[in-house]
Design a protein around this motif. Structure first.
Motif, mmCIF file in Angstrom:
data_model
loop_
_atom_site.group_PDB
_atom_site.id
_atom_site.type_symbol
_atom_site.label_atom_id
_atom_site.label_comp_id
_atom_site.label_asym_id
_atom_site.label_seq_id
_atom_site.Cartn_x
_atom_site.Cartn_y
_atom_site.Cartn_z
ATOM 1 N N LEU A 198 4.268 21.513 60.216
ATOM 2 C CA LEU A 198 2.932 20.881 60.156
ATOM 3 C C LEU A 198 1.930 21.809 60.091
ATOM 4 C CD1 LEU A 198 3.814 17.366 61.847
ATOM 5 C CD2 LEU A 198 3.165 17.701 59.274
ATOM 6 N N LEU A 199 2.077 22.858 60.658
ATOM 7 C CA LEU A 199 0.942 23.966 60.602
ATOM 8 C C LEU A 199 0.867 24.949 59.477
ATOM 9 C CD1 LEU A 199 1.509 25.472 64.277
ATOM 10 C CD2 LEU A 199 0.221 23.511 63.788
ATOM 11 N N ASP A 200 1.593 24.544 58.562
ATOM 12 C CA ASP A 200 1.605 25.262 57.552
ATOM 13 C C ASP A 200 0.830 24.421 56.058
ATOM 14 O OD1 ASP A 200 2.812 27.438 58.590
ATOM 15 O OD2 ASP A 200 4.790 26.944 57.717
ATOM 16 N N ALA A 201 0.294 25.324 55.432
ATOM 17 C CA ALA A 201 -0.309 24.430 54.242
ATOM 18 C C ALA A 201 0.821 23.728 53.652
ATOM 19 C CB ALA A 201 -0.940 25.665 53.379
ATOM 20 N N SER A 202 0.451 22.641 52.915
ATOM 21 C CA SER A 202 1.448 21.967 52.224
ATOM 22 C C SER A 202 1.055 21.316 50.757
ATOM 23 C CB SER A 202 1.764 20.522 53.461
ATOM 24 O OG SER A 202 0.438 20.154 53.908
ATOM 25 N N ALA A 203 0.147 22.137 50.324
ATOM 26 C CA ALA A 203 -0.320 21.316 48.850
ATOM 27 C C ALA A 203 0.871 20.757 48.017
ATOM 28 C CB ALA A 203 -0.902 22.517 48.194
ATOM 29 N N ALA A 204 1.876 21.433 48.097
ATOM 30 C CA ALA A 204 3.202 20.904 47.105
ATOM 31 C C ALA A 204 3.322 19.386 47.450
ATOM 32 C CB ALA A 204 4.459 21.689 47.279
ATOM 33 N N LEU A 205 3.231 18.939 48.608
ATOM 34 C CA LEU A 205 3.626 17.693 48.933
ATOM 35 C C LEU A 205 2.818 16.721 48.338
ATOM 36 C CD1 LEU A 205 4.412 18.286 52.883
ATOM 37 C CD2 LEU A 205 5.988 17.771 51.228
ATOM 38 N N GLY A 206 1.720 17.149 47.941
ATOM 39 C CA GLY A 206 0.827 16.021 47.316
ATOM 40 C C GLY A 206 0.089 14.835 48.089
ATOM 41 N N MET A 207 -0.368 13.933 47.397
ATOM 42 C CA MET A 207 -1.191 12.962 48.330
ATOM 43 C C MET A 207 -0.120 11.649 48.662
ATOM 44 S SD MET A 207 -4.063 13.908 48.306
ATOM 45 C CE MET A 207 -5.088 12.794 49.069
ATOM 46 N N PHE A 208 -0.530 10.968 49.730
ATOM 47 C CA PHE A 208 0.471 9.755 49.903
ATOM 48 C C PHE A 208 -0.740 8.484 50.356
ATOM 49 C CE2 PHE A 208 2.781 13.463 51.259
ATOM 50 C CZ PHE A 208 3.984 13.157 50.617
ATOM 51 N N ASP A 209 -0.049 7.409 50.333
ATOM 52 C CA ASP A 209 -0.645 6.138 50.553
ATOM 53 C C ASP A 209 -0.485 5.850 52.107
ATOM 54 O OD1 ASP A 209 -1.584 5.765 47.752
ATOM 55 O OD2 ASP A 209 0.735 5.703 47.592
ATOM 56 N N MET A 210 0.505 6.453 52.823
ATOM 57 C CA MET A 210 0.632 6.069 54.293
ATOM 58 C C MET A 210 1.583 7.254 54.857
ATOM 59 S SD MET A 210 2.639 2.834 56.140
ATOM 60 C CE MET A 210 4.385 3.349 56.469
ATOM 61 N N ILE A 211 0.960 7.652 55.975
ATOM 62 C CA ILE A 211 1.538 8.932 56.653
ATOM 63 C C ILE A 211 1.823 8.335 58.000
ATOM 64 C CG2 ILE A 211 1.323 11.271 57.438
ATOM 65 C CD1 ILE A 211 -0.792 11.592 55.391
#
Ligand SMILES: C[S@@+](CC[C@H](N)C(=O)[O-])C[C@H]1O[C@@H](n2cnc3c(N)ncnc32)[C@H](O)[C@@H]1O
Length: 278
Positions: A198-211
């Motif tokens: 979670l400290l790393d960049a995570s652009a590839a994960l995309g957008m979420f409606d709930m985290i």
């Protein structure tokens, strides 16, 4: 016995690699968690293992040591209320809001061995009729490779399934396999496990409606908490929800979220405006 120097080194590495906060008075806990790794790696003492990591600047072993330090405890439907909220409040609101896209994305960040993601997946299966053709994707991430492997395998001990699962759900969604209980292929397929810090960049994960990021930031230093919450905020849709652990808060760390009144641990984006709808 670990020396105070060892403890300082462990605390610095835990913070650098995973944002974890290790206090000087946690020596017993640290020894307890590092001892199995030191044994498995063939070191006589923990100090010898730490000395080797420092001398050889061994990133693999340093990471394995920090993974051992993280608490991975979890259980199915942990704290119950967030799962009730998900079923009763959040899912209907998101299903309405995503009526055109027909797709909802959920991220379990710091998912442990998978119980949290599979609890959501069981609810989704139970709500399948109401959801109709809306596809719900669950991405479960953890920085610990062992947690991801265990989550993907979907095999849980007798002890694991006795915590939080009703007998009906155990019978309906699991089958016994030797000493373990294996979750059904249908539920397993609903969760995509990925190793991610979670400290790393995570652009590839995309957008979420709930985290969901539950019982993760409470083990971190204040600066790491801020980094993680800011990153999570960037991945949350403006009308999305963030769920933290019961004893955790986003207040004071970042101003991207505001809490949903009467729902402990539930946040919406400060930019959004659907708190009243839930
Ligand atoms: C106590 S478990 C919580 C599991 C689940 N969310 C729950 O509430 O039951 C915390 C998890 O966070 C993970 N974790 C800790 N630091 C992390 C980091 N920097 N990046 C990703 N995962 C992390 C640990 O490996 C562990 O599996």
């Amino acid at each position: 016995m670990m020396t105070p120097e060892d403890m300082k080194y462990v605390a610095a590495e835990a913070h650098r690699i995973a944002g974890l906060a290790i206090r000087p008075n946690q020596a017993c806990l640290v020894e307890h968690r590092l001892a199995p790794l030191a044994r498995a790696e063939g070191f006589e003492t923990i100090s010898a293992m730490l000395g080797s990591i420092r001398r050889d600047a061994d990133p693999r072993l340093a990471k394995a040591a920090v993974e051992s330090l993280a608490c991975r405890e979890s259980w199915f439907f942990r704290d119950r209320k967030p799962f009730d909220s998900f079923r009763q409040d959040i899912l209907p609101v998101l299903a309405r809001a995503r009526g055109t896209e027909r797709k909802i994305r959920i991220w379990c960040a710091g998912a442990g061995n998978g119980q949290e993601a599979y609890s959501l997946a069981m609810i989704l299966e139970e709500e399948a009729e109401r959801l109709g053709d809306i596809a719900v994707e669950i991405v479960a991430t953890d920085f610990c490779a062992r947690a991801i492997d265990r989550g993907r395998a979907g095999a849980f001990s007798q002890f694991d399934v006795q915590r939080g699962l009703s007998i009906q759900r155990l019978i309906h969604h699991f089958e016994q396999s030797g000493k373990d209980w294996r979750i059904s292929a249908g539920i397993r397929r609903r969760v995509d496990f990925q190793q991610h810090n979670l400290l790393d960049a995570s652009a590839a994960l995309g957008m979420f409606d709930m985290i969901l990021c539950r019982n993760v930031i409470s083990a971190m230093t204040p600066d790491a908490r801020k980094t993680v919450l800011t990153r999570l905020g960037r991945h949350l849709a403006d009308d999305g929800y963030l769920i933290l652990g019961e004893g955790e808060t986003a207040a004071g760390a970042v101003d991207m979220f505001r809490s949903v009144r009467g729902k402990r641990g539930l946040y919406e984006k400060a930019a959004g405006d659907i708190a009243q709808a839930a």
